[in-house]
Motif scaffolding. Structure first.
Motif, mmCIF file in Angstrom:
data_model
loop_
_atom_site.group_PDB
_atom_site.id
_atom_site.type_symbol
_atom_site.label_atom_id
_atom_site.label_comp_id
_atom_site.label_asym_id
_atom_site.label_seq_id
_atom_site.Cartn_x
_atom_site.Cartn_y
_atom_site.Cartn_z
ATOM 1 N N VAL A 28 58.117 -16.346 14.958
ATOM 2 C CA VAL A 28 58.540 -15.533 13.820
ATOM 3 C C VAL A 28 57.695 -15.906 12.601
ATOM 4 O O VAL A 28 57.401 -17.084 12.373
ATOM 5 N N TYR A 29 57.303 -14.908 11.842
ATOM 6 C CA TYR A 29 56.494 -15.109 10.647
ATOM 7 C C TYR A 29 57.167 -16.128 9.726
ATOM 8 O O TYR A 29 58.351 -16.000 9.406
ATOM 9 N N ARG A 31 58.027 -19.001 10.499
ATOM 10 C CA ARG A 31 58.960 -19.806 11.303
ATOM 11 C C ARG A 31 60.398 -19.723 10.797
ATOM 12 O O ARG A 31 61.172 -20.666 10.878
ATOM 13 N N ASP A 67 63.407 -19.577 15.990
ATOM 14 C CA ASP A 67 62.229 -19.064 15.282
ATOM 15 C C ASP A 67 61.060 -18.687 16.188
ATOM 16 O O ASP A 67 59.952 -18.442 15.719
ATOM 17 N N HIS A 68 61.282 -18.631 17.501
ATOM 18 C CA HIS A 68 60.218 -18.248 18.429
ATOM 19 C C HIS A 68 60.819 -17.934 19.799
ATOM 20 O O HIS A 68 62.008 -18.127 20.012
ATOM 21 N N LYS A 88 55.650 -6.911 20.567
ATOM 22 C CA LYS A 88 55.828 -7.406 19.202
ATOM 23 C C LYS A 88 56.007 -6.248 18.222
ATOM 24 O O LYS A 88 56.818 -6.321 17.306
ATOM 25 N N THR A 92 59.422 -5.650 16.205
ATOM 26 C CA THR A 92 59.337 -5.687 14.742
ATOM 27 C C THR A 92 60.056 -4.492 14.138
ATOM 28 O O THR A 92 60.875 -4.642 13.216
ATOM 29 N N PHE A 105 56.964 -9.295 11.030
ATOM 30 C CA PHE A 105 58.063 -10.078 11.590
ATOM 31 C C PHE A 105 57.517 -11.261 12.386
ATOM 32 O O PHE A 105 58.074 -12.341 12.367
ATOM 33 N N TRP A 106 56.429 -11.045 13.119
ATOM 34 C CA TRP A 106 55.826 -12.074 13.966
ATOM 35 C C TRP A 106 54.573 -12.630 13.312
ATOM 36 O O TRP A 106 53.859 -11.909 12.629
#
Length: 152
Positions: A28-29, A31, A67-68, A88, A92, A105-106
């Motif tokens: 995730v962008y 984290r 977060d991932h 992705k 998103t 988002f990522w």
């Protein structure tokens, strides 16, 4: 704005092969632990299942952490970059819509590892789904709602 100094290097020299298994991680962008919200985690689960059901991959195991996520799959006809780009992108849009937000988002890129044919896929799957245990999120994997594996 968060700096991602080496994300562009993750794409350099990448080769994907239909029929080969890959272990992917997407973050995730920034984290941000947005998947602590189970509703958002389930939206990502739906996208992973859609990718599987559409025949792009044969999903073997996955876990969504706060977060991932980690995902083990066998690539079908489409290239790895296409599968990840679509997954992705769709997730998103879906997650941003649910959150009432826009923007990335990522994090860019994604680490991937091609799994050699002689490697034990079940061992890799067990490692993936044990992530919530190692992170101290739960004491028993059955208590964690965001994982699946074809063998379990």
């Amino acid at each position: 704005m968060l700096r991602q100094p080496d994300s562009h290097l993750l794409r350099r020299g990448r080769y994907s092969e239909p029929g080969r298994s890959y272990l992917i991680t997407a973050v995730v962008y920034g984290r941000r632990p947005l998947f602590r919200d189970l509703r958002l985690g389930r939206l990502l689960v739906a996208e992973l299942k859609r990718t599987h059901d559409s025949g792009q991959v044969n999903s073997l195991a996955w876990v969504i952490m706060p977060d991932h996520f980690h995902w083990l799959f066998e690539l079908q006809e489409m290239g790895l970059a296409q599968v990840m780009g679509r997954t992705k992108s769709r997730s998103t849009l879906t997650i941003n819509r649910a959150r009432g937000t826009t923007g990335p988002f990522w994090q860019r890129g994604y680490p991937d590892r091609a799994v050699r044919a002689e490697e034990d896929h079940r061992k890799i799957a067990r490692y993936i789904i044990a992530n919530p245990l190692r992170a101290g999120l739960v004491k028993h994997i059955g208590d964690y709602p965001l994982w699946d594996a074809v063998w379990l």
